[in-house]
Design an enzyme around this catalytic site. Sequence first.
Site, PDB file in Angstrom:
ATOM      1  CG  ASN A  10      -1.692   1.128   1.401  1.00 17.53           C
ATOM      2  OD1 ASN A  10      -1.868   1.951   0.370  1.00 17.53           O
ATOM      3  ND2 ASN A  10      -2.332   1.453   2.436  1.00 17.53           N
ATOM      4  CE  LYS A  12      -0.283   3.292   4.830  1.00 19.72           C
ATOM      5  NZ  LYS A  12      -0.138   3.457   6.394  1.00 19.72           N
ATOM      6  CG  HIS A  95      -5.978   1.483   5.190  1.00 23.70           C
ATOM      7  ND1 HIS A  95      -5.526   2.529   5.975  1.00 23.70           N
ATOM      8  CD2 HIS A  95      -4.756   0.683   5.092  1.00 23.70           C
ATOM      9  CE1 HIS A  95      -4.230   2.285   6.380  1.00 23.70           C
ATOM     10  NE2 HIS A  95      -3.615   1.201   5.756  1.00 23.70           N
ATOM     11  CD  GLU A  97      -3.159   5.343   6.745  1.00 23.06           C
ATOM     12  OE1 GLU A  97      -2.155   5.289   7.176  1.00 23.06           O
ATOM     13  OE2 GLU A  97      -3.355   5.532   5.338  1.00 23.06           O
ATOM     14  CD  GLU A 165      -5.701  -1.184   8.476  1.00 22.35           C
ATOM     15  OE1 GLU A 165      -4.685  -1.114   7.974  1.00 22.35           O
ATOM     16  OE2 GLU A 165      -6.766  -0.711   8.551  1.00 22.35           O
ATOM     17  N   GLY A 171       2.140   2.874  10.992  1.00 19.93           N
ATOM     18  CA  GLY A 171       3.306   4.131  11.119  1.00 19.93           C
ATOM     19  C   GLY A 171       3.837   4.661  12.554  1.00 19.93           C
ATOM     20  CB  SER A 211       4.662  -1.270  11.813  1.00 19.41           C
ATOM     21  OG  SER A 211       3.980  -0.238  11.885  1.00 19.41           O
TER      22      SER A 211
END
Length: 248
Positions: A10, A12, A95, A97, A165, A171, A211
Site C-alpha cells: 500500500n 498510500k 483501511h 485511514e 491491521e 506508522g 508495520s
Amino acid sequence: MARTFFVGGNFKLNGTKSSIKEIVERLNNAKLDPKVEVVLCPPAPYLDYTVSLVKKSQVSVGAQNAYLKASGAFTGENSVDQIKDVGAKWVILGHSERRQYFREDDQLIAEKTAFALSQGVGVILCIGETLDQKKAGTTLQVVERKLQDVIDKVKDWSNVVIAYEPVWAIGTGLAATPEDAQEIHHSIREFLAKKLGEKTAQETRILYGGSANGKNAVTFKDKPDVDGFLVGGASLKPEFVDIINSRS
C-alpha cells in the site's frame, strides 16, 4: 490446507512516476519466491502506469479505494469499472485511514465491498482495533463487528483477503508480536468458520498489516494463520523484496 502467501504493498499517498518505476523495476529484476502473490497499490493516478510496468505474472496491481457505484456524479471517487479498465485487479477497502480521516463506517465499507466483488474485483478488507480498544480488551469484538457487516452482504468470500491491521501499530514503529498476531488471526478464522463454514474459513487468507518490515516479517514465518502482509511504508523501499521472500 495450503493458502497462497499474499503480500500487498500500500503506497498510500506517496509516489511519482520516477519512484514507482524504480519500485516496479526492482521487483521485475529481483528473484521473488514464485509461491507468493504480490499486489501493488499505488495512488489512483498511477494505476495505469504501474500496470504497464509490471513484468511478472505473480505481481498484479490494486487500487487503494473504490466507490459503490460504477459511474455517475461522484466527483473525486474511484470507479471499480475504471480500475478494471486499466488492468488493476484488486482494491483495498476499510483501511483505518479511510475510517479515521474520511469517516467511512462499517456499513459503507460493507456496501463498497459487496459492490466491488460483484463487479469482479478482489478486495483486501482491512479490520483492526485502536489502542484504546486494545487496552480495553475488546479487540475481538471490534474485528468481529467489522466482519459481521460484510458477512451480512457478502456470501462468496473467494475473492476476499482479510488484512488484520492493529491501528495502534500503523506508522508508529510498534508491531504486534507474531504470537499476538497468530492468536488474533486464529480467532478471526474461527469466527469465519462459525459464520460462513469451515471451508470458507480455511480458504480465506488473513494478512498482518501492522508495520511489517524487512526485519520482522521473517519472525511470522511459522505462524499458520498469518497468510501474508499488507505493507505500508516498507513497500516503497528495497526491503519489500525481503518481505515477499520472508517464507522462502
